[in-house]
Design a protein around this motif. Structure first.
Motif, mmCIF file in Angstrom:
data_model
loop_
_atom_site.group_PDB
_atom_site.id
_atom_site.type_symbol
_atom_site.label_atom_id
_atom_site.label_comp_id
_atom_site.label_asym_id
_atom_site.label_seq_id
_atom_site.Cartn_x
_atom_site.Cartn_y
_atom_site.Cartn_z
ATOM 1 N N LEU A 72 0.843 -1.202 0.000
ATOM 2 C CA LEU A 72 0.000 0.000 0.000
ATOM 3 C C LEU A 72 0.876 1.249 0.000
ATOM 4 O O LEU A 72 0.556 2.254 -0.644
ATOM 5 N N GLY A 73 2.009 1.182 0.734
ATOM 6 C CA GLY A 73 2.952 2.300 0.734
ATOM 7 C C GLY A 73 3.468 2.565 -0.672
ATOM 8 O O GLY A 73 3.519 3.718 -1.131
ATOM 9 N N ALA A 74 3.811 1.480 -1.374
ATOM 10 C CA ALA A 74 4.296 1.632 -2.751
ATOM 11 C C ALA A 74 3.191 2.184 -3.658
ATOM 12 O O ALA A 74 3.429 3.038 -4.511
ATOM 13 N N LEU A 75 1.970 1.709 -3.442
ATOM 14 C CA LEU A 75 0.819 2.196 -4.223
ATOM 15 C C LEU A 75 0.560 3.681 -3.935
ATOM 16 O O LEU A 75 0.210 4.451 -4.837
ATOM 17 N N SER A 76 0.775 4.069 -2.679
ATOM 18 C CA SER A 76 0.390 5.422 -2.239
ATOM 19 C C SER A 76 1.159 6.513 -2.990
ATOM 20 O O SER A 76 0.670 7.637 -3.118
ATOM 21 N N LYS A 77 2.356 6.159 -3.495
ATOM 22 C CA LYS A 77 3.151 7.163 -4.235
ATOM 23 C C LYS A 77 2.424 7.629 -5.486
ATOM 24 O O LYS A 77 2.684 8.704 -6.003
ATOM 25 N N HIS A 78 1.526 6.790 -5.982
ATOM 26 C CA HIS A 78 0.838 7.114 -7.237
ATOM 27 C C HIS A 78 -0.574 7.616 -7.006
ATOM 28 O O HIS A 78 -1.352 7.732 -7.938
ATOM 29 N N MET A 79 -0.911 7.878 -5.739
ATOM 30 C CA MET A 79 -2.292 8.297 -5.445
ATOM 31 C C MET A 79 -2.291 9.621 -4.706
ATOM 32 O O MET A 79 -1.369 9.915 -3.952
ATOM 33 N N PRO A 80 -3.354 10.418 -4.912
ATOM 34 C CA PRO A 80 -3.351 11.778 -4.379
ATOM 35 C C PRO A 80 -3.824 11.880 -2.930
ATOM 36 O O PRO A 80 -4.575 12.786 -2.596
ATOM 37 N N PHE A 81 -3.405 10.951 -2.054
ATOM 38 C CA PHE A 81 -3.834 11.026 -0.653
ATOM 39 C C PHE A 81 -2.608 11.253 0.215
ATOM 40 O O PHE A 81 -1.519 10.768 -0.084
ATOM 41 N N SER A 82 -2.812 11.959 1.333
ATOM 42 C CA SER A 82 -1.675 12.276 2.199
ATOM 43 C C SER A 82 -1.299 11.063 3.055
ATOM 44 O O SER A 82 -2.122 10.174 3.291
ATOM 45 N N VAL A 83 -0.041 11.048 3.512
ATOM 46 C CA VAL A 83 0.420 9.977 4.393
ATOM 47 C C VAL A 83 -0.486 9.891 5.621
ATOM 48 O O VAL A 83 -0.836 8.803 6.084
#
Lengths: 156, 531
Positions: free
Chosen positions: A116-127
């Motif tokens: 999910l961390g790797a996916l999160s780089k490509h999505m517009p949501f904050s940490v």
């Protein structure tokens, strides 16, 4: 125009596919999106292949992601790429364990959250939005190790 | 009343709808994909639920609740409705006093079932109204509507779900809640005792009520029409209607929520309002057949789409009239028995001895897959015993002596007991051998309790436990052996060899707890939440 984002997760029963789909589902739900999540479990849970579909946007109709329709395909192992590649649309993004330093995970069972961390780089949501969802979906004693896994996957 | 939006599975939504409809008792038998309805219902405040040993008993308990004048939900999977079919057909005649909803979950594509039967056929065969939600919001709303219809006409109502609705999570905004009606028994002998003299008028009453319900469904049933094209019209039900809306955004879609009795007048009007009309439904051509019989002009059904689940792409193919071969998806890894599962040792042993195994439904059905490949038959719950007996009765001695019925403890409670009774009475010449793989839980569906585990639905101790060995002995089995398949392998092998060689009726209980149940129980002991 109604834009729907399709994220397909693929793995084996017991790897935490449903948990990580729920975490992303929580993130997009909390932001006010329409969300549909589809999964098949039961017999297929016991070590066999499983997939889970997460669709979100202004208005989602079908809960299922057909072949060639996934914007993102998240696989729990390199050996699962071949069998699931057909879900990905042209120009879609594949997220897999080799995207980060997987051997640095302190607990192998957190691979799902690292992805999910790797996916999160490509999505517009904050940490912070992701972390809220991780904490909402997992018991307290697992928060720290999963937060670390998420940041490892994200490369931060 | 809260109007907070929630992300819920279809099963969770049915559970919440049941609570908000005011239900006195939920009862069911676990079966994927229906299991979580009752589990979630039991976790809600003031909601009482229990597992029954099988679906027939579950429905009978529910009939008692509804005859007593209050509301009940009965949950099961599609094949469970076969088990419950006997009381279903007659309760449709007697009707009910309190609201009664049967939540039945079909499994198109067979993610975890032995067939892909279509429960809508039971609605028509038994004469029971059937509602079919498409997502969790509709699952919530239609559960409440089903209770209302049931009480208004005094008839049981089926809520038909499918894997995609049960296990998909979508947004739900709950509405107001009702109190549970007080139970109060009023005698009605001629209405409830279905001897032929009372059953004949009861059948006519039922058909008259169905006609009224059809009128209601035409006028104000849950069958919205979306879009206003005059070219292409699509009639669809349940989740299929959502696929259709996505596949053909410009089409006019009639989304059927009550599929039996069909709102035929409204359907024929809809067909007249478009140039070209197509019915899109998963599984059997149920709507198709009825509409064509009523003279509705619709495109013929493409038989290929009877099989498996539909999705947006398959629905597009149907709309395009594409009857060409479909690409098979790459094969995934099949499920398997867990590492450390006690059934592994049992199957290895039975394979080495060279038994003919009539098998049954449960985790151990996975014994049919490599590396074991040890199951010769698997038909239905409890079927292992009757099928084993049939083979023992007619096979020549050498082959008859190899036949072993293998069944789990949960399945034994569900419908193995009557098989043992038959074995005692209609004894095969060379005896018979039953191996009960007793792992102390209903493992396949997610570790539910049954009368043999001595615990109730919430995993708390029941007052008494039904002993499998004492029951078998009391029924008249010649020899009952209890052993641990992992620790007493030699004793296990000797017991099987002795049993096969003798003319006795033998039951061998291979008892060792499911490793997943042991982990779950440890969590309960530590006070942690279990799902």
């Amino acid at each position: 125009m109604n834009k729907v984002t399709n994220v397909k997760f693929a793995g084996l029963g017991g790897q935490g596919i449903l948990t990580c789909t729920d975490i992303l589902g929580r993130v997009v739900f909390d932001m006010g999106n329409d969300v549909k999540k589809a999964e098949v479990h039961g017999m297929s849970q016991r070590g066999g292949s499983i997939t889970s579909d997460l669709r979100f946007g202004d208005k989602v109709l079908s809960p299922m992601i057909s072949a060639g329709q996934a914007d993102f395909l998240v696989v729990m192992g390199e050996d699962l790429v071949e069998a699931n590649q057909y879900f990905l649309k042209d120009g879609g993004m594949l997220v897999k364990p080799s995207d980060f330093e997987v051997d640095q995970l302190t607990n192998k069972r957190t691979l799902n959250v690292a992805l999910l961390g790797a996916l999160s780089k490509h999505m517009p949501f904050s940490v912070e939005q992701w972390m809220d969802a991780v904490r909402a979906q997992l018991p307290e004693r697992l928060h720290e190790v999963n937060e670390a896994a998420f940041m490892l996957g994200r490369g931060e | 009343m809260s109007s907070e939006r929630k992300l819920m599975s279809g099963n969770e939504a049915v559970a919440l709808g049941t609570k908000h409809a005011g239900c006195a008792l939920g009862v069911g038998y676990p079966g994927t994909p229906s299991t979580e309805i009752l589990e979630n219902y039991a976790k809600l405040e003031d909601c009482k639920a229990q597992w029954a040993p099988n679906e027939k008993v579950a429905l009978e308990v529910g009939i008692g609740v509804a005859f007593a004048g209050t509301r009940t939900i009965i949950t099961m999977k599609h094949v469970g409705l076969n088990v419950a079919a006997d009381p279903l057909f007659t309760v449709a005649y007697t009707g009910v006093t309190g609201g009664m909803v049967l939540a039945v979950a079909d499994d198109p594509g067979m993610a975890s079932s032995q067939n892909e039967q279509d429960s809508r056929n039971y609605a028509r065969a038994a004469g029971v109204p059937l509602l079919e939600p498409a997502d969790s919001q509709e699952a919530y709303d239609m559960t409440k509507l089903a209770f209302e219809i049931s009480e208004r006409w005094g008839q049981p109502v089926i809520l038909r779900l499918s894997t995609r609705v049960c296990h998909s999570k979508t947004i739900v905004i709950p509405s107001e809640s009702k109190p549970v009606p007080q139970a109060d028994y009023v005698r009605d002998i001629s209405g409830r005792v279905m001897i032929p003299a009372y059953a004949r008028p009861a059948h006519k009453r039922m058909r008259a009520k169905l006609a009224e319900i059809e009128e209601w469904n035409n006028a104000e049933g849950p069958n919205p029409i979306i879009g206003n094209s005059t070219k292409l019209g699509i009639i669809a039900n349940g989740v299929t209607a959502l696929h259709a809306q996505e596949a053909a955004p410009d089409a006019k879609v009639m989304k059927l929520g009550m599929v039996y009795p069909l709102p035929m007048k409204a359907i024929l009007e809809f067909i007249d309002s478009v140039d070209d009309c197509i019915i899109i439904e998963e599984s059997d051509p149920f709507i198709q057949t009825e509409v064509q019989a009523a003279g509705g002009k619709v495109r013929p059904r493409l038989e290929r789409y009877r099989y498996g689940e539909l999705d947006v792409i398959r629905v597009k193919r149907i709309i395009d009239g594409d009857d060409s071969e479909e690409a098979a998806p790459p094969r995934g890894k099949p499920p398997q028995l867990c590492d450390g599962c006690p059934h592994r040792a049992s199957f290895k042993l039975l394979k080495n001895i060279g038994c003919t195994i009539t098998g049954d439904i449960g985790c151990y059905t996975l014994g049919v897959l490599p590396p074991f490949e040890t199951m010769d038959t698997c038909i239905c719950m409890g079927g292992s015993i009757g099928i084993g007996l049939g083979m023992r009765h007619v096979l020549p001695e050498e082959q008859a002596r190899k036949v072993v019925s293998v069944i789990g403890d949960g399945t034994f409670m569900h419908s193995g007991l009557t098989g043992v009774a038959d074995m005692i009475c209609n004894r095969p010449k060379y005896g018979h051998v039953i191996v009960i793989l007793d792992n102390g839980t209903t493992a396949m569906t997610g570790l539910q309790e049954h009368p043999g585990t001595g615990k109730t639905l919430d995993h708390q101790p029941a007052e008494k436990t039904v002993s499998i060995e004492a029951t078998c002995e009391a029924m008249g089995v010649d020899k009952v052996v209890v052993l641990d398949p992992s620790r007493e392998m030699e004793r296990f092998e000797q017991a099987v060899r002795d049993a096969l060689a003798s003319d006795d009726l033998t039951v061998i209980i291979a008892r060792r707890p499911c490793i997943l149940a042991v982990a779950r129980d440890a969590k309960i002991k530590r006070g942690e939440k279990v799902r």
